[in-house]
Design a protein around this motif. Structure first.
Motif, PDB file in Angstrom:
ATOM      1  N   ARG A 228       0.826  -1.220   0.000  1.00 38.20           N
ATOM      2  CA  ARG A 228       0.000   0.000   0.000  1.00 38.20           C
ATOM      3  C   ARG A 228       0.859   1.269   0.000  1.00 38.20           C
ATOM      4  O   ARG A 228       0.410   2.323  -0.431  1.00 38.20           O
TER       5      ARG A 228
ATOM      6  N   ASP B   4       0.967   2.702  -3.475  1.00 41.82           N
ATOM      7  CA  ASP B   4      -0.278   3.050  -4.149  1.00 41.82           C
ATOM      8  C   ASP B   4      -0.451   4.562  -4.208  1.00 41.82           C
ATOM      9  O   ASP B   4       0.052   5.294  -3.351  1.00 41.82           O
TER      10      ASP B   4
ATOM     11  N   LEU C 186      -5.705   8.075  -2.392  1.00 41.29           N
ATOM     12  CA  LEU C 186      -7.054   8.253  -2.947  1.00 41.29           C
ATOM     13  C   LEU C 186      -7.494   9.711  -3.002  1.00 41.29           C
ATOM     14  O   LEU C 186      -8.266  10.094  -3.868  1.00 41.29           O
ATOM     15  N   ASN C 187      -7.028  10.534  -2.083  1.00 43.52           N
ATOM     16  CA  ASN C 187      -7.504  11.914  -2.035  1.00 43.52           C
ATOM     17  C   ASN C 187      -6.687  12.881  -2.904  1.00 43.52           C
ATOM     18  O   ASN C 187      -6.867  14.081  -2.830  1.00 43.52           O
TER      19      ASN C 187
END
Length: 183
Positions: free
Chosen positions: A169, A172, A175-176
């Protein structure tokens, strides 16, 4: 300008390597390029790496995903990112042998940060020309602790290397974050 600077800082990492071995670690990365010293924290896992740059005027984080063929340049202050292609045949300089290596000469041994290393002078064919590099290979870690062009154009050094398991993770895209608007 900030995107260009991040690309330039990552260039020594994106050339002259064979596929990265399956090792996971954290290290301080010191890059000397164009007369300037740049520091960052490097996190490496399989075919992914993350560099958290410690330069105030650069991209804050670079995430390279060779498995996806891309790199993300993250600007945490604005929660924006840029996506650039990444050549899957190139990567962090962590292999003993380099792509297009045509000659390797053992120069000697040296201890770097408590790790016994073997110093090599390596000749690499780059198009019509050849370039020479020094590589300090840590026998105990099975990683290079320093790689330098013989002509002094750049040096990449890994300090305070700690072998440890890293979560996927970490590599990655947050998301924001939103893409940088062009134009």
């Amino acid at each position: 300008m900030r995107v260009l600077r991040a690309i330039v800082l990552c260039m020594p990492l994106l050339i002259i390597t064979t596929p990265v071995q399956a090792v996971q670690f954290v290290a301080e990365q010191v890059t000397i390029y164009g007369g300037h010293t740049h520091r960052g924290n490097l996190y490496h896992r399989d075919d992914m790496w993350r560099i958290e740059h410690n330069d105030p005027s650069s991209i804050e984080v670079t995430i390279v995903r060779k498995d996806k063929g891309l790199m993300w340049l993250l600007m945490s202050r604005t929660k924006q990112f840029a996506t650039l292609p990444s050549d899957a045949s190139k990567g962090v300089t962590l292999e003993r042998s380099m792509i297009h290596e045509i000659r390797r000469e053992t120069i000697g041994t040296e201890v770097l940060e408590g790790h016994p290393t073997t110093l090599f002078l390596i000749t690499v064919q780059e198009g019509q020309e050849s370039s020479m590099y020094y590589q300090w290979w840590a026998e105990d870690l099975q990683l290079p602790l320093r790689i330098a062009r013989k002509d002094g154009a750049w040096v990449v050094e890994y300090r305070r290397v700690k072998l440890r398991t890293l979560s996927p993770r970490l590599f990655d895209l947050p998301l924001n974050y939103r893409p940088i608007e062009s134009g």
